[in-house]
Every structure is written in C-alpha cells, then in structure tokens.
Design a protein around this motif. Structure first.
Motif, PDB file in Angstrom:
ATOM      1  N   CYS A 131       7.022  42.094 -41.698  1.00  0.00           N
ATOM      2  CA  CYS A 131       7.870  40.948 -42.046  1.00  0.00           C
ATOM      3  C   CYS A 131       7.101  39.974 -42.937  1.00  0.00           C
ATOM      4  O   CYS A 131       7.636  39.448 -43.918  1.00  0.00           O
ATOM      5  N   LEU A 132       5.842  39.739 -42.598  1.00  0.00           N
ATOM      6  CA  LEU A 132       5.009  38.839 -43.393  1.00  0.00           C
ATOM      7  C   LEU A 132       4.795  39.391 -44.797  1.00  0.00           C
ATOM      8  O   LEU A 132       4.855  38.655 -45.791  1.00  0.00           O
ATOM      9  N   VAL A 133       4.533  40.694 -44.880  1.00  0.00           N
ATOM     10  CA  VAL A 133       4.326  41.330 -46.185  1.00  0.00           C
ATOM     11  C   VAL A 133       5.564  41.173 -47.053  1.00  0.00           C
ATOM     12  O   VAL A 133       5.476  40.810 -48.235  1.00  0.00           O
ATOM     13  N   ARG A 134       6.727  41.399 -46.453  1.00  0.00           N
ATOM     14  CA  ARG A 134       7.957  41.287 -47.223  1.00  0.00           C
ATOM     15  C   ARG A 134       8.216  39.835 -47.639  1.00  0.00           C
ATOM     16  O   ARG A 134       8.698  39.573 -48.740  1.00  0.00           O
ATOM     17  N   CYS A 135       7.893  38.887 -46.781  1.00  0.00           N
ATOM     18  CA  CYS A 135       8.050  37.474 -47.160  1.00  0.00           C
ATOM     19  C   CYS A 135       7.146  37.131 -48.340  1.00  0.00           C
ATOM     20  O   CYS A 135       7.560  36.419 -49.266  1.00  0.00           O
ATOM     21  N   HIS A 136       5.925  37.633 -48.314  1.00  0.00           N
ATOM     22  CA  HIS A 136       5.012  37.416 -49.441  1.00  0.00           C
ATOM     23  C   HIS A 136       5.616  37.972 -50.722  1.00  0.00           C
ATOM     24  O   HIS A 136       5.635  37.301 -51.772  1.00  0.00           O
ATOM     25  N   VAL A 163      -3.820  37.976 -40.979  1.00  0.00           N
ATOM     26  CA  VAL A 163      -3.201  39.291 -41.148  1.00  0.00           C
ATOM     27  C   VAL A 163      -2.618  39.434 -42.547  1.00  0.00           C
ATOM     28  O   VAL A 163      -2.893  40.406 -43.265  1.00  0.00           O
ATOM     29  N   LEU A 164      -1.808  38.450 -42.962  1.00  0.00           N
ATOM     30  CA  LEU A 164      -1.177  38.547 -44.273  1.00  0.00           C
ATOM     31  C   LEU A 164      -2.213  38.537 -45.386  1.00  0.00           C
ATOM     32  O   LEU A 164      -2.099  39.311 -46.352  1.00  0.00           O
ATOM     33  N   ALA A 165      -3.242  37.710 -45.246  1.00  0.00           N
ATOM     34  CA  ALA A 165      -4.288  37.656 -46.282  1.00  0.00           C
ATOM     35  C   ALA A 165      -5.058  38.969 -46.364  1.00  0.00           C
ATOM     36  O   ALA A 165      -5.664  39.268 -47.398  1.00  0.00           O
ATOM     37  N   GLY A 166      -5.038  39.748 -45.281  1.00  0.00           N
ATOM     38  CA  GLY A 166      -5.682  41.054 -45.308  1.00  0.00           C
ATOM     39  C   GLY A 166      -4.798  42.161 -45.848  1.00  0.00           C
ATOM     40  O   GLY A 166      -5.295  43.229 -46.192  1.00  0.00           O
ATOM     41  N   LEU A 167      -3.488  41.892 -45.927  1.00  0.00           N
ATOM     42  CA  LEU A 167      -2.548  42.911 -46.385  1.00  0.00           C
ATOM     43  C   LEU A 167      -2.021  42.662 -47.797  1.00  0.00           C
ATOM     44  O   LEU A 167      -1.548  43.588 -48.452  1.00  0.00           O
ATOM     45  N   ARG A 168      -2.072  41.413 -48.241  1.00  0.00           N
ATOM     46  CA  ARG A 168      -1.610  41.064 -49.572  1.00  0.00           C
ATOM     47  C   ARG A 168      -2.585  40.039 -50.181  1.00  0.00           C
ATOM     48  O   ARG A 168      -3.148  39.211 -49.460  1.00  0.00           O
ATOM     49  N   PRO A 169      -2.781  40.073 -51.503  1.00  0.00           N
ATOM     50  CA  PRO A 169      -3.664  39.084 -52.130  1.00  0.00           C
ATOM     51  C   PRO A 169      -3.040  37.695 -52.100  1.00  0.00           C
ATOM     52  O   PRO A 169      -1.894  37.511 -52.516  1.00  0.00           O
ATOM     53  N   VAL A 170      -3.776  36.725 -51.566  1.00  0.00           N
ATOM     54  CA  VAL A 170      -3.314  35.338 -51.538  1.00  0.00           C
ATOM     55  C   VAL A 170      -4.383  34.453 -52.167  1.00  0.00           C
ATOM     56  O   VAL A 170      -5.540  34.856 -52.336  1.00  0.00           O
ATOM     57  N   ALA A 171      -3.995  33.224 -52.503  1.00  0.00           N
ATOM     58  CA  ALA A 171      -4.914  32.299 -53.176  1.00  0.00           C
ATOM     59  C   ALA A 171      -5.731  31.486 -52.187  1.00  0.00           C
ATOM     60  O   ALA A 171      -6.846  31.048 -52.506  1.00  0.00           O
ATOM     61  N   SER A 172      -5.195  31.260 -50.983  1.00  0.00           N
ATOM     62  CA  SER A 172      -5.932  30.505 -49.968  1.00  0.00           C
ATOM     63  C   SER A 172      -5.311  30.765 -48.611  1.00  0.00           C
ATOM     64  O   SER A 172      -4.142  31.157 -48.498  1.00  0.00           O
ATOM     65  N   VAL A 173      -6.115  30.532 -47.568  1.00  0.00           N
ATOM     66  CA  VAL A 173      -5.684  30.681 -46.177  1.00  0.00           C
ATOM     67  C   VAL A 173      -5.982  29.377 -45.464  1.00  0.00           C
ATOM     68  O   VAL A 173      -7.123  28.910 -45.469  1.00  0.00           O
ATOM     69  N   THR A 174      -4.967  28.771 -44.833  1.00  0.00           N
ATOM     70  CA  THR A 174      -5.159  27.558 -44.048  1.00  0.00           C
ATOM     71  C   THR A 174      -4.594  27.805 -42.661  1.00  0.00           C
ATOM     72  O   THR A 174      -3.396  28.096 -42.518  1.00  0.00           O
ATOM     73  N   ALA A 175      -5.433  27.696 -41.637  1.00  0.00           N
ATOM     74  CA  ALA A 175      -5.019  28.013 -40.269  1.00  0.00           C
ATOM     75  C   ALA A 175      -5.394  26.862 -39.343  1.00  0.00           C
ATOM     76  O   ALA A 175      -6.535  26.391 -39.353  1.00  0.00           O
ATOM     77  N   ASN A 176      -4.432  26.428 -38.538  1.00  0.00           N
ATOM     78  CA  ASN A 176      -4.579  25.239 -37.701  1.00  0.00           C
ATOM     79  C   ASN A 176      -4.455  25.615 -36.225  1.00  0.00           C
ATOM     80  O   ASN A 176      -3.537  26.348 -35.844  1.00  0.00           O
ATOM     81  N   THR A 177      -5.381  25.099 -35.392  1.00  0.00           N
ATOM     82  CA  THR A 177      -5.405  25.428 -33.955  1.00  0.00           C
ATOM     83  C   THR A 177      -5.093  26.910 -33.755  1.00  0.00           C
ATOM     84  O   THR A 177      -4.093  27.295 -33.168  1.00  0.00           O
TER      85      THR A 177
END
Length: 296
Positions: A131-136, A163-177
């Motif tokens: 689902c995340l891959v398709r949203c990307h 997970v998504l950053a490992g499956l599709r190329p992204v520009a940045s990852v921001t993760a909270n708590t």
C-alpha cells in the motif's frame, strides 16, 4: 542488523509481482474539504493480491511543480482517519489496514498486524507495505509533483517510513516517536507492543518470519537523510530498537536524532530542541568481527 536470508530477493519478487497487478486508481473529490489553498480526493486503488486500498490525496490549487509527501499512518483502523481540509501541500495519507477509510473506524476483513505471520508468503503486512509503495507511485506520478518525494510518519508510521524508504527512492525520512522497530522482540516476549504469537505457533519461528517485515531490516536500502524524534522512556517504541535501525543504515546515509530524555510514547515533548541543528548520530564503523564482546 543483518536481514534474514533472501530478504532483498523476497522484496524484489514482491515488487515485481505488484507491478503485474493493475493499479485501477480512482480519485473522488471531497468538495467539503476544499479550501482556498487546495483540494482533497479519496484515492482507491489495488495493492497486494489485487486487494483494494485507500488513501487521502491532497493537492494545491497553485499550478506549479512541488515536492510531495507520503504520510505513513499510526497503528489501528482509525488511521489515517477522516479527511482533513486541504493544506495546500501535495501529499498522500496512506492507510495500511485494508479498510475503506470513508468509514470511521474503517472495517477490514483481516488483521494486518497479525494475519498470516507464520509464513512470509502469507503475512498480511506484505499487503500493508505494498500500500505504501503504491501511494508513493501515485503521488510521484501526480501532475504537480516535481519528482521529489519525502516520507513521514509518527509511531507505527515512523517504522513504516523506514519500510517505504527501503522500497522506493525518497528524498528524506522523518520519523516521530518511532514504533514498529524490532517487531520480532514482541513475539519473543521482550517488548509489549507489536504482533502476537498465534495459538500453537513457535515464537522463534514467528520471530524469524517477522524479520522480513521488520523496519530495521530495510535500513541498509535507505540512502536518503533520516531525522528521528525519540523519547528515551518510550516503551511502545523502545530506543534500543531504533538504534538497531540506525546502526543498519549505510555509512553514507546521514542520520540526525532529536531526543527528549524523559519522554514516553504519549508524553514526549520536543519543545525547545532545535531540529535544524540536531547532531549526527554516531554509528559503529568497525567490522562485524570487531563488534563482539571481549571474551576476556
């Protein structure tokens, strides 16, 4: 953290099989959520095994190319919740539970966290991650996207961002708590939140299956800068699991961490801490052989 045997091949096969499934995307405008800045749409599409998936898509009215964001959801069938008024940004708010998000809470015919977890081929987390891959892919192909996609998320969404950053190329990852890290620890009885051992199943065997879906195992595939917000007394997303993910990032992947030394998962407070100047997290640079306890 070393991923389980065949990890990359498993996900390469999964993505290849996903490509064969028609997207069947429909976008239904939500006029009551329109603002002077933008519009909101219900996105309906197909993910793993052709199952339906849903997301909210927000687009600006300003007709010019812009960065896009994939927002990963926190846990439960209440996420991402009802559509919010358009902010004017280009973003897609993913759901991973398999329920129609026009119903609140969404109703699903399976448990995405626990379903099928005795075998990597049947684990319903496979659906959630596709689902995340398709949203990307949907937001990146949007007419207003400039080709740059960022991923963000809180709690479970923080782990899903890895997970998504490992499956599709992204520009940045921001993760909270951040939660969802080291989900194998829960079935082994080491942490309190995450999947549960099915009745009659062997906990160690289930833990090994879950490693194919554990966010730290995706870390070696991440090449975008990572920024983490962490509470040291967060027992839903223990910092030990987050450090496992950090240490698995490639040496060239920048990682910053903003810390609330007294924060818990629901009591964290980052006020007064400068996210822009958060320090780079030091990581082990030695060999696996050197990273052992001294027998003496």
């Amino acid at each position: 953290m070393k991923p389980p045997e065949g990890f990359d091949e498993f996900w390469q096969k999964t993505l290849a099989e996903l490509e064969k499934i028609p997207l069947d995307l429909t976008l239904t405008e939500q006029p009551e959520k329109e603002t002077a800045a933008g519009k909101v749409y219900l996105a309906k599409f197909r993910a793993w095994e052709g199952r339906w998936a849903w997301a909210w898509l927000s687009e600006p009215k300003k007709d010019e190319k812009a960065d896009a964001v994939v927002q990963c959801p926190a846990v439960s069938v209440y996420q991402p919740g009802v559509a919010q008024p358009a902010s004017g940004g280009l973003a897609i708010f993913a759901a991973v539970h398999g329920g129609d998000i026009t119903t609140y809470p969404a109703k699903s015919d399976f448990d995405y966290m626990n379903g099928g977890i005795t075998d990597r081929e049947t684990a319903m987390l496979r659906y959630s991650y596709t689902c995340l891959v398709r949203c990307h892919d949907i937001i990146r192909q949007h007419r207003l996207c400039n080709g740059t996609v960022h991923v963000r998320g809180s709690s479970q969404g923080g782990g899903l961002s890895f997970v998504l950053a490992g499956l599709r190329p992204v520009a940045s990852v921001t993760a909270n708590t951040v939660a969802l890290m080291r989900i194998d620890w829960t079935v082994l009885g080491l942490t309190t939140w995450g999947p549960r051992v099915p009745a009659g199943a062997d906990a160690r065997q289930v833990a090994e299956v879950l490693r194919y879906f554990d966010p730290p195992c995706f870390a070696h595939r991440i090449h975008a800068p990572v920024k983490l917000y962490v509470g040291l007394f967060d027992f839903t997303g223990p910092v030990e699991g987050i450090l496992t993910a950090i240490n698995a990032l490639p040496a060239g992947t920048a990682c910053q961490m903003v810390v609330d030394p007294y924060g818990g998962h629901f009591t964290v407070n980052y006020a007064g801490r400068d996210a822009g100047n958060a320090p780079q997290v030091p990581r082990w640079l030695g060999t696996d052989a050197e990273n052992k306890l001294n027998p003496n």
